[in-house]
Design a protein around this motif. Structure first.
Motif, PDB file in Angstrom:
ATOM      1  N   HIS A  86      25.747  38.816 -61.472  1.00  0.00           N
ATOM      2  CA  HIS A  86      26.435  37.689 -60.813  1.00  0.00           C
ATOM      3  C   HIS A  86      25.838  36.349 -61.218  1.00  0.00           C
ATOM      4  O   HIS A  86      24.693  36.283 -61.674  1.00  0.00           O
ATOM      5  CB  HIS A  86      26.331  37.852 -59.286  1.00  0.00           C
ATOM      6  CG  HIS A  86      24.927  37.903 -58.798  1.00  0.00           C
ATOM      7  ND1 HIS A  86      24.233  39.090 -58.645  1.00  0.00           N
ATOM      8  CD2 HIS A  86      24.038  36.920 -58.465  1.00  0.00           C
ATOM      9  CE1 HIS A  86      23.006  38.831 -58.217  1.00  0.00           C
ATOM     10  NE2 HIS A  86      22.856  37.523 -58.107  1.00  0.00           N
ATOM     11  N   HIS A  88      24.968  32.633 -59.294  1.00  0.00           N
ATOM     12  CA  HIS A  88      24.833  32.105 -57.940  1.00  0.00           C
ATOM     13  C   HIS A  88      25.936  31.064 -57.713  1.00  0.00           C
ATOM     14  O   HIS A  88      26.256  30.296 -58.611  1.00  0.00           O
ATOM     15  CB  HIS A  88      23.456  31.484 -57.725  1.00  0.00           C
ATOM     16  CG  HIS A  88      22.371  32.525 -57.706  1.00  0.00           C
ATOM     17  ND1 HIS A  88      21.062  32.261 -57.958  1.00  0.00           N
ATOM     18  CD2 HIS A  88      22.443  33.870 -57.452  1.00  0.00           C
ATOM     19  CE1 HIS A  88      20.356  33.373 -57.870  1.00  0.00           C
ATOM     20  NE2 HIS A  88      21.180  34.371 -57.572  1.00  0.00           N
ATOM     21  N   GLU A  95      16.138  32.098 -59.337  1.00  0.00           N
ATOM     22  CA  GLU A  95      15.693  33.325 -58.679  1.00  0.00           C
ATOM     23  C   GLU A  95      14.494  33.865 -59.451  1.00  0.00           C
ATOM     24  O   GLU A  95      14.351  33.604 -60.645  1.00  0.00           O
ATOM     25  CB  GLU A  95      16.840  34.355 -58.679  1.00  0.00           C
ATOM     26  CG  GLU A  95      16.518  35.621 -57.919  1.00  0.00           C
ATOM     27  CD  GLU A  95      17.781  36.390 -57.501  1.00  0.00           C
ATOM     28  OE1 GLU A  95      18.891  35.959 -57.853  1.00  0.00           O
ATOM     29  OE2 GLU A  95      17.628  37.407 -56.824  1.00  0.00           O
ATOM     30  N   TYR A  97      12.718  37.538 -60.446  1.00  0.00           N
ATOM     31  CA  TYR A  97      12.807  38.998 -60.467  1.00  0.00           C
ATOM     32  C   TYR A  97      11.458  39.553 -60.928  1.00  0.00           C
ATOM     33  O   TYR A  97      10.871  39.034 -61.888  1.00  0.00           O
ATOM     34  CB  TYR A  97      13.884  39.469 -61.457  1.00  0.00           C
ATOM     35  CG  TYR A  97      15.299  39.578 -60.933  1.00  0.00           C
ATOM     36  CD1 TYR A  97      15.663  39.169 -59.656  1.00  0.00           C
ATOM     37  CD2 TYR A  97      16.301  40.116 -61.758  1.00  0.00           C
ATOM     38  CE1 TYR A  97      16.980  39.290 -59.214  1.00  0.00           C
ATOM     39  CE2 TYR A  97      17.619  40.235 -61.323  1.00  0.00           C
ATOM     40  CZ  TYR A  97      17.949  39.824 -60.054  1.00  0.00           C
ATOM     41  OH  TYR A  97      19.250  39.941 -59.634  1.00  0.00           O
ATOM     42  N   HIS A 134      22.934  37.092 -64.075  1.00  0.00           N
ATOM     43  CA  HIS A 134      21.845  38.055 -64.283  1.00  0.00           C
ATOM     44  C   HIS A 134      22.289  39.461 -63.912  1.00  0.00           C
ATOM     45  O   HIS A 134      22.944  39.671 -62.891  1.00  0.00           O
ATOM     46  CB  HIS A 134      20.589  37.658 -63.519  1.00  0.00           C
ATOM     47  CG  HIS A 134      20.821  37.002 -62.188  1.00  0.00           C
ATOM     48  ND1 HIS A 134      21.356  35.740 -62.061  1.00  0.00           N
ATOM     49  CD2 HIS A 134      20.597  37.433 -60.918  1.00  0.00           C
ATOM     50  CE1 HIS A 134      21.435  35.417 -60.772  1.00  0.00           C
ATOM     51  NE2 HIS A 134      21.002  36.448 -60.053  1.00  0.00           N
TER      52      HIS A 134
HETATM   53 ZN    ZN Z   1      20.933  36.562 -57.934  1.00  0.00          ZN
END
Ligand code: ZN
Ligand code: S6P
Length: 186
Positions: A86, A88, A95, A97, A134
């Motif tokens: 998706h 944002h 973000e 990860y 991502h």
């Molecule tokens: Zn995300």
């Protein structure tokens, strides 16, 4: 007040969590390029591809979210199990990860088609800049587990990925993972 949760490295599950979401084959059906493989898997069941546990740390002074995703091993045709992926909704939202278990790739793509891949192994931490879609792909025989930290107002925009996918897909060729152009775009 401060909040702590306890993460179990053996299972990839933290407790307590607020919510758990399962993504099954039927939820991801349009995302895989081999629609014959999707249909034959669905004909014999609707397996879970991955699941996410969330804790939205909503306090008076903070609204960060924590999500831990476990992608189970497997393929649909020759394409490895993966998240939907998706953007944002909010254009200013990045973000982090953190891969804690398993192996695979993080695929990243902008709306202008700038495409990147990050090979992932336990310990890899990736900063996802704002406006990069991502998706995580599990190319291993084990469950891939990653921790996500994000602002809960970021929102999810799945539509562009649903319509076109990413520039490349990760498939098994000759027994090893390979990135190839996405057949859905040709
Ligand atoms: Zn995300
Ligand atoms: C949220 C964050 C993750 C994903 C999760 C599932 O911004 O990126 O918690 O929601 O990994 O992926 P997807 O693409 O199905 O939302």
């Amino acid at each position: 007040l401060p909040i702590s949760v306890q993460f179990d490295f053996a299972t990839g599950i933290f407790t307590p969590f607020i919510d758990v979401t399962e993504r099954r084959m039927s939820d991801l059906a349009p995302m895989f390029y081999d629609q014959d493989a999707v249909q034959s898997i669905l004909a014999s069941g609707n397996r879970t591809i991955y699941e996410i546990r969330y804790h939205p740390f909503i306090t008076s002074s903070s609204d960060m979210g924590l999500g831990v995703t476990r992608i189970f091993p497997g393929k649909v045709g020759d394409e490895y199990h993966m998240t939907k992926g998706h953007f944002h909704e909010r254009l200013d939202q990045p973000e982090i990860y953190f891969c804690v278990r398993g192996e695979g790739y993080l695929l990243l793509e902008t709306r202008d088609g700038d495409f990147r891949t990050e090979p992932w192994q336990p310990g890899t931490i990736t900063h996802i800049p704002p406006q990069w879609a991502h998706r995580v792909v599990n190319t291993g025989a084990d469950t891939l587990v990653f921790v996500a930290s994000y602002h809960i107002s970021a929102g999810h925009d799945y539509e562009p990925i649903l319509a076109r996918g990413f520039s490349q897909v990760v498939v098994e060729r000759g027994g090893v993972p390979q990135l190839v152009p996405n057949p859905r775009r040709t």
